[in-house]
Design a protein around this motif. Structure first.
Motif, mmCIF file in Angstrom:
data_model
loop_
_atom_site.group_PDB
_atom_site.id
_atom_site.type_symbol
_atom_site.label_atom_id
_atom_site.label_comp_id
_atom_site.label_asym_id
_atom_site.label_seq_id
_atom_site.Cartn_x
_atom_site.Cartn_y
_atom_site.Cartn_z
ATOM 1 N N TRP A 1 0.601 -0.937 0.131
ATOM 2 C CA TRP A 1 -0.057 0.109 -0.129
ATOM 3 C C TRP A 1 0.582 1.930 -0.036
ATOM 4 C CZ3 TRP A 1 -0.375 4.182 3.434
ATOM 5 C CH2 TRP A 1 -1.479 4.738 3.024
ATOM 6 N N LEU A 2 2.010 0.821 0.797
ATOM 7 C CA LEU A 2 2.995 2.245 0.666
ATOM 8 C C LEU A 2 3.185 2.715 -0.463
ATOM 9 C CD1 LEU A 2 4.927 1.277 4.305
ATOM 10 C CD2 LEU A 2 3.039 3.634 3.759
ATOM 11 N N LEU A 3 3.177 1.690 -1.205
ATOM 12 C CA LEU A 3 4.611 2.220 -3.197
ATOM 13 C C LEU A 3 3.034 2.289 -3.832
ATOM 14 C CD1 LEU A 3 6.484 -1.145 -3.295
ATOM 15 C CD2 LEU A 3 7.353 0.797 -2.685
ATOM 16 N N LEU A 4 1.890 1.920 -3.296
ATOM 17 C CA LEU A 4 0.887 1.766 -4.368
ATOM 18 C C LEU A 4 0.213 3.423 -4.340
ATOM 19 C CD1 LEU A 4 -0.411 -1.905 -4.787
ATOM 20 C CD2 LEU A 4 0.995 -0.229 -6.210
ATOM 21 N N ASN A 5 -0.089 3.382 -2.660
ATOM 22 C CA ASN A 5 -0.895 5.182 -2.661
ATOM 23 C C ASN A 5 -1.296 6.164 -3.242
ATOM 24 O OD1 ASN A 5 1.082 6.440 -0.873
ATOM 25 N ND2 ASN A 5 -0.401 6.158 0.423
ATOM 26 N N ARG A 6 -0.171 6.315 -3.857
ATOM 27 C CA ARG A 6 -0.181 7.802 -4.787
ATOM 28 C C ARG A 6 -0.817 7.438 -6.199
ATOM 29 N NH1 ARG A 6 4.315 9.965 -1.137
ATOM 30 N NH2 ARG A 6 2.556 9.878 0.755
ATOM 31 N N LEU A 7 -1.213 5.721 -6.772
ATOM 32 C CA LEU A 7 -1.425 5.956 -8.076
ATOM 33 C C LEU A 7 -2.319 6.365 -8.395
ATOM 34 C CD1 LEU A 7 -0.866 2.369 -8.270
ATOM 35 C CD2 LEU A 7 0.869 3.663 -9.142
ATOM 36 N N GLY A 8 -2.985 7.421 -7.821
ATOM 37 C CA GLY A 8 -4.725 7.524 -8.767
ATOM 38 C C GLY A 8 -5.744 6.061 -7.630
ATOM 39 N N THR A 9 -7.206 6.289 -8.725
ATOM 40 C CA THR A 9 -7.707 5.349 -8.373
ATOM 41 C C THR A 9 -7.836 4.084 -9.323
ATOM 42 O OG1 THR A 9 -9.562 7.250 -7.427
ATOM 43 C CG2 THR A 9 -10.734 5.090 -7.986
ATOM 44 N N ILE A 10 -8.279 4.765 -10.682
ATOM 45 C CA ILE A 10 -8.042 3.820 -11.446
ATOM 46 C C ILE A 10 -6.922 2.678 -11.252
ATOM 47 C CG2 ILE A 10 -8.077 3.442 -13.739
ATOM 48 C CD1 ILE A 10 -10.913 4.376 -13.044
ATOM 49 N N PRO A 11 -5.722 3.330 -12.152
ATOM 50 C CA PRO A 11 -4.523 2.400 -11.672
ATOM 51 C C PRO A 11 -4.675 0.826 -10.124
ATOM 52 C CG PRO A 11 -3.735 4.594 -12.083
ATOM 53 C CD PRO A 11 -5.591 4.885 -11.569
ATOM 54 N N TYR A 12 -4.847 2.115 -8.786
ATOM 55 C CA TYR A 12 -5.008 1.052 -7.924
ATOM 56 C C TYR A 12 -5.973 0.143 -7.860
ATOM 57 C CZ TYR A 12 -5.292 0.723 -2.652
ATOM 58 O OH TYR A 12 -5.014 -0.041 -1.411
ATOM 59 N N ILE A 13 -7.326 0.374 -8.288
ATOM 60 C CA ILE A 13 -8.060 -0.991 -8.050
ATOM 61 C C ILE A 13 -7.989 -1.626 -9.643
ATOM 62 C CG2 ILE A 13 -10.205 -1.033 -8.793
ATOM 63 C CD1 ILE A 13 -11.723 1.654 -7.547
ATOM 64 N N SER A 14 -6.770 -1.639 -10.292
ATOM 65 C CA SER A 14 -6.583 -2.183 -11.702
ATOM 66 C C SER A 14 -5.485 -3.286 -10.203
ATOM 67 C CB SER A 14 -5.649 -1.440 -13.045
ATOM 68 O OG SER A 14 -6.522 -0.513 -13.256
ATOM 69 N N VAL A 15 -4.798 -2.483 -9.627
ATOM 70 C CA VAL A 15 -3.877 -3.877 -8.963
ATOM 71 C C VAL A 15 -3.919 -3.971 -8.589
ATOM 72 C CG1 VAL A 15 -1.997 -3.589 -7.375
ATOM 73 C CG2 VAL A 15 -1.474 -2.000 -9.044
ATOM 74 N N ALA B 1 -8.614 -2.594 2.518
ATOM 75 C CA ALA B 1 -9.553 -2.233 3.163
ATOM 76 C C ALA B 1 -8.952 -0.248 3.995
ATOM 77 C CB ALA B 1 -8.424 -2.668 4.827
ATOM 78 N N LEU B 2 -7.607 -0.942 2.706
ATOM 79 C CA LEU B 2 -6.705 1.131 3.132
ATOM 80 C C LEU B 2 -7.055 1.700 1.496
ATOM 81 C CD1 LEU B 2 -3.246 0.247 4.733
ATOM 82 C CD2 LEU B 2 -5.994 0.928 5.608
ATOM 83 N N SER B 3 -7.964 1.607 0.796
ATOM 84 C CA SER B 3 -7.779 1.904 -0.104
ATOM 85 C C SER B 3 -8.568 3.467 -0.561
ATOM 86 C CB SER B 3 -9.040 1.167 -1.383
ATOM 87 O OG SER B 3 -10.694 1.353 -1.452
ATOM 88 N N LEU B 4 -8.796 4.088 0.294
ATOM 89 C CA LEU B 4 -9.543 5.191 0.723
ATOM 90 C C LEU B 4 -8.812 5.846 1.461
ATOM 91 C CD1 LEU B 4 -13.456 4.738 -0.483
ATOM 92 C CD2 LEU B 4 -11.641 5.364 -2.116
ATOM 93 N N ALA B 5 -7.944 5.088 2.498
ATOM 94 C CA ALA B 5 -7.223 5.828 3.528
ATOM 95 C C ALA B 5 -6.273 6.740 3.412
ATOM 96 C CB ALA B 5 -6.703 4.352 3.960
ATOM 97 N N PRO B 6 -6.062 7.525 4.311
ATOM 98 C CA PRO B 6 -5.655 8.919 4.310
ATOM 99 C C PRO B 6 -3.946 8.553 3.904
ATOM 100 C CG PRO B 6 -6.330 9.382 6.274
ATOM 101 C CD PRO B 6 -7.727 8.036 4.946
ATOM 102 N N ALA B 7 -2.535 9.200 4.138
ATOM 103 C CA ALA B 7 -1.601 8.241 4.195
ATOM 104 C C ALA B 7 -1.230 9.126 5.744
ATOM 105 C CB ALA B 7 -0.757 9.030 3.017
ATOM 106 N N HIS B 8 -2.003 8.789 6.399
ATOM 107 C CA HIS B 8 -1.593 8.781 8.128
ATOM 108 C C HIS B 8 -1.475 7.320 8.152
ATOM 109 C CE1 HIS B 8 -1.413 9.755 12.189
ATOM 110 N NE2 HIS B 8 -2.188 11.978 11.686
ATOM 111 N N PRO B 9 -0.235 7.084 9.113
ATOM 112 C CA PRO B 9 -0.022 5.984 10.503
ATOM 113 C C PRO B 9 -1.305 6.036 11.159
ATOM 114 C CG PRO B 9 2.179 7.445 10.511
ATOM 115 C CD PRO B 9 1.172 8.270 9.685
ATOM 116 N N ALA B 10 -2.083 6.710 11.800
ATOM 117 C CA ALA B 10 -2.704 6.302 12.825
ATOM 118 C C ALA B 10 -4.249 5.730 11.070
ATOM 119 C CB ALA B 10 -3.894 7.664 13.197
ATOM 120 N N ALA B 11 -4.802 6.065 10.740
ATOM 121 C CA ALA B 11 -4.995 6.068 9.485
ATOM 122 C C ALA B 11 -4.996 4.390 9.155
ATOM 123 C CB ALA B 11 -5.728 6.997 8.719
ATOM 124 N N VAL B 12 -3.502 4.027 8.639
ATOM 125 C CA VAL B 12 -3.352 2.642 7.936
ATOM 126 C C VAL B 12 -3.293 1.617 9.258
ATOM 127 C CG1 VAL B 12 -1.308 2.030 7.318
ATOM 128 C CG2 VAL B 12 -1.523 3.834 6.678
#
Length: 152
Positions: free
Chosen positions: A33-47, A85-96
């Motif tokens: 997730w740390l590698l993918l979370n900035r991809l954008g919605t379509i690429p993330y869902i594709s992965v 589970a993390l697909s919409l989570a902000p990049a914040h340690p508490a959310a992760v």
């Protein structure tokens, strides 16, 4: 080919780590997730979709290779469930951390229909699908919690 399938199914062999392979697999999911979370919605869902399909085949093959149904060493399902589970989570340690804990909770508790899928669907699809639904539960609860926090 068996080595490649087992590498994928066991989450780069994290499923062989002692005590709690599902938790280790989920931890690998956080790293991915740390590698993918900035991809954008379509690429993330594709992965996620690609990993789901690959997971069906590799988990099903792993069952045959080790000659056990839904072997604990198979953690590709936890990786995909955690990514959901993390697909919409902000990049914040508490959310992760919250998403990780929620996913593990639903994966272990197995509320309906997770438990039904776990008992009635077999092979690679059954292995993958119960964790997908657990990931969806975790996603919904995490997003509800984040929404409530924003409302305060």
């Amino acid at each position: 080919m068996d080595r490649l399938l087992m590498f994928i199914a066991t989450g780069a062999y994290s499923g062989y780590l002692p005590k709690a392979p599902g938790t280790w697999g989920s931890a690998v999911g956080v790293l991915i997730w740390l590698l993918l979370n900035r991809l954008g919605t379509i690429p993330y869902i594709s992965v996620i979709g690609t990993l789901f399909v690959i997971g069906i085949f590799s988990a099903g093959a792993a069952e045959k290779i080790v000659d056990r149904p839904d072997p604990g060493i198979v953690v590709i399902d936890e990786i995909v469930g955690l990514l959901i589970a993390l697909s919409l989570a902000p990049a914040h340690p508490a959310a992760v951390f919250a998403g990780f804990c929620l996913f593990r909770f639903f994966d272990i508790w197995k509320p309906f229909p997770v438990n039904w899928i776990d008992c009635h669907l077999h092979g690679g699809l059954g292995i993958m699908l119960d964790d997908v639904v657990a990931g969806l539960y975790a996603l919904l609860v995490l997003e509800l919690g984040l929404w409530l926090i924003r409302m305060l």
